[in-house]
Design a protein around this motif. Structure first.
Motif, mmCIF file in Angstrom:
data_model
loop_
_atom_site.group_PDB
_atom_site.id
_atom_site.type_symbol
_atom_site.label_atom_id
_atom_site.label_comp_id
_atom_site.label_asym_id
_atom_site.label_seq_id
_atom_site.Cartn_x
_atom_site.Cartn_y
_atom_site.Cartn_z
ATOM 1 N N VAL A 1 0.837 -1.200 0.000
ATOM 2 C CA VAL A 1 0.000 0.000 0.000
ATOM 3 C C VAL A 1 0.875 1.255 0.000
ATOM 4 C CG1 VAL A 1 -1.635 1.350 1.367
ATOM 5 C CG2 VAL A 1 -1.982 -1.123 1.088
ATOM 6 N N GLU A 2 1.896 1.276 0.833
ATOM 7 C CA GLU A 2 2.788 2.434 0.898
ATOM 8 C C GLU A 2 3.491 2.659 -0.441
ATOM 9 O OE1 GLU A 2 4.154 2.531 5.590
ATOM 10 O OE2 GLU A 2 5.151 1.137 4.203
ATOM 11 N N GLU A 3 3.963 1.574 -1.054
ATOM 12 C CA GLU A 3 4.671 1.705 -2.330
ATOM 13 C C GLU A 3 3.747 2.231 -3.426
ATOM 14 O OE1 GLU A 3 6.204 -2.160 -3.024
ATOM 15 O OE2 GLU A 3 7.654 -2.074 -1.354
ATOM 16 N N ASP A 4 2.513 1.709 -3.486
ATOM 17 C CA ASP A 4 1.573 2.151 -4.521
ATOM 18 C C ASP A 4 1.182 3.619 -4.326
ATOM 19 O OD1 ASP A 4 1.700 -0.324 -5.643
ATOM 20 O OD2 ASP A 4 -0.262 -1.004 -4.907
ATOM 21 N N GLY B 1 2.116 9.438 -5.952
ATOM 22 C CA GLY B 1 2.343 10.790 -5.443
ATOM 23 C C GLY B 1 1.463 11.171 -4.281
ATOM 24 N N VAL B 2 0.938 10.186 -3.579
ATOM 25 C CA VAL B 2 0.065 10.460 -2.436
ATOM 26 C C VAL B 2 0.890 10.377 -1.157
ATOM 27 C CG1 VAL B 2 -1.966 9.709 -1.137
ATOM 28 C CG2 VAL B 2 -1.929 9.514 -3.645
ATOM 29 N N ALA B 3 0.884 11.456 -0.395
ATOM 30 C CA ALA B 3 1.622 11.494 0.865
ATOM 31 C C ALA B 3 0.721 11.016 1.998
ATOM 32 C CB ALA B 3 2.119 12.901 1.151
ATOM 33 N N LEU B 4 1.192 10.034 2.743
ATOM 34 C CA LEU B 4 0.406 9.505 3.850
ATOM 35 C C LEU B 4 0.568 10.373 5.092
ATOM 36 C CD1 LEU B 4 1.086 5.660 3.664
ATOM 37 C CD2 LEU B 4 -1.076 6.827 3.225
ATOM 38 N N PRO B 5 -0.534 10.670 5.771
ATOM 39 C CA PRO B 5 -0.414 11.355 7.066
ATOM 40 C C PRO B 5 0.387 10.496 8.039
ATOM 41 C CG PRO B 5 -2.689 11.348 6.284
ATOM 42 C CD PRO B 5 -1.931 10.428 5.389
ATOM 43 N N GLY B 6 1.052 11.145 8.966
ATOM 44 C CA GLY B 6 1.891 10.417 9.912
ATOM 45 C C GLY B 6 1.149 9.347 10.688
ATOM 46 N N GLN B 7 -0.097 9.648 11.075
ATOM 47 C CA GLN B 7 -0.864 8.686 11.857
ATOM 48 C C GLN B 7 -1.159 7.437 11.038
ATOM 49 O OE1 GLN B 7 -1.306 8.973 14.928
ATOM 50 N NE2 GLN B 7 -2.800 7.410 15.475
ATOM 51 N N VAL B 8 -1.456 7.592 9.746
ATOM 52 C CA VAL B 8 -1.732 6.445 8.879
ATOM 53 C C VAL B 8 -0.473 5.588 8.734
ATOM 54 C CG1 VAL B 8 -2.394 5.718 6.559
ATOM 55 C CG2 VAL B 8 -3.566 7.650 7.652
ATOM 56 N N SER B 9 0.672 6.221 8.587
ATOM 57 C CA SER B 9 1.932 5.475 8.498
ATOM 58 C C SER B 9 2.172 4.666 9.766
ATOM 59 C CB SER B 9 3.102 6.434 8.260
ATOM 60 O OG SER B 9 2.998 7.053 6.996
#
Length: 278
Positions: free
Chosen positions: A76-79, A84-92
């Motif tokens: 999911v992180e790689e896709d 070009g979608v930046a994940l919020p810190g909490q989601v990471s």
């Protein structure tokens, strides 16, 4: 010890260190100077073949889904990164938590599978125990900052199931690594002595030992004496080692060392399990 070949390794370096643990071998409170007598543990009667087959099939079939659950957060992180979608810190953080918990589940299932295979699915062969111990130390990734003393008596070439021996050595060595004295270094002693019937393997660590009231629990199935958030483990390493000893007509003995901090595990292997021929 007279009549033994002694190999010593004292290597220092900047390799990554294991988590510090204040209890030797998954211990409770530090032991008193006067140590209680050794606890010789024979496991409960071995499960029948049908139950072992059920455990084997369930754990075998669950390994792939557990591995997928571990890998999915990374996919999911790689896709999202590629899009070009930046994940919020909490989601990471949530994804990392999923990855860590799935990893624990995968390790737990792998240990169940190991438990179900003891004394089975292998061919007994003559084993050079000096080489087997060296291989186990490499496999477990013992930190270079540890001091390791290995004594293997001449003629220690018993006929054993190679997978069982590897699992026994790995369980005892990894336990000693996890529950060392702390501070990024530790001491492990390994002694192998052939006996009239079978072989005796002794592994010592330099942790604070196990309180008398906790020694039975150290052998309990799926039990850890410290939180898994403090010391990673499924709570099956020592029970697997005890099961292997029982399968080979021996015992696994635990004692806290009165002369210094630490624990000593003594594994005896007497004869091949029924159905495992050399």
């Amino acid at each position: 010890m007279p009549g033994t070949d002694v190999q010593k390794a004292d290597v220092t370096g900047g390799e990554k260190q294991p988590r510090s643990a204040k209890k030797g071998a998954g211990a409770g409170a530090p032991v008193a100077d006067a140590a209680p007598p050794p606890l010789r543990r024979r496991r409960e009667p071995m499960m029948d073949d049908e139950m072992q087959a059920i455990i084997y099939r369930i754990s075998h079939d669950l390994r792939a889904p557990a591995r997928a659950l571990h890998d999915l957060p990374s996919w999911v992180e790689e896709d999202l990164d590629a899009a070009g979608v930046a994940l919020p810190g909490q989601v990471s953080r949530y994804l990392e938590l999923m990855r860590r918990q799935a990893g624990r589940m995968h390790n737990f299932i792998a240990d169940l599978l190991t438990h179900s295979r003891v004394g089975r699915m292998q061919e007994a062969v003559e084993i050079d125990l000096a080489s087997a111990v060296a291989d186990a130390l490499r496999r477990e990734g013992v930190p270079q900052s540890f001091q390791i003393e290995v004594k293997v008596a001449p003629g220690a070439r018993p006929v054993l199931g190679p997978m069982d021996l590897d699992r026994l050595l790995s369980a005892l060595i990894s336990n000693a690594v996890r529950h060392h004295r702390g501070g990024g270094s530790g001491q492990i002693g390994i002694e192998v002595v052939p006996e009239e019937e079978g072989v005796r393997i002794v592994v010592t660590d330099d942790g604070p030992g196990i309180a008398p009231e906790d020694r039975e629990r150290a052998f309990a199935f799926l039990t850890t004496l410290r939180s898994r958030d403090e010391v990673e483990g499924s709570g099956m390493g020592i029970p697997i080692a005890a099961r292997i000893c029982e399968a080979y007509g021996g015992t696994l003995e635990l004692e806290s060392l009165p002369e210094r901090e630490g624990c000593r595990f003594t594994a005896t292997l007497r004869h091949l399990p029924e159905g495992l021929s050399g």
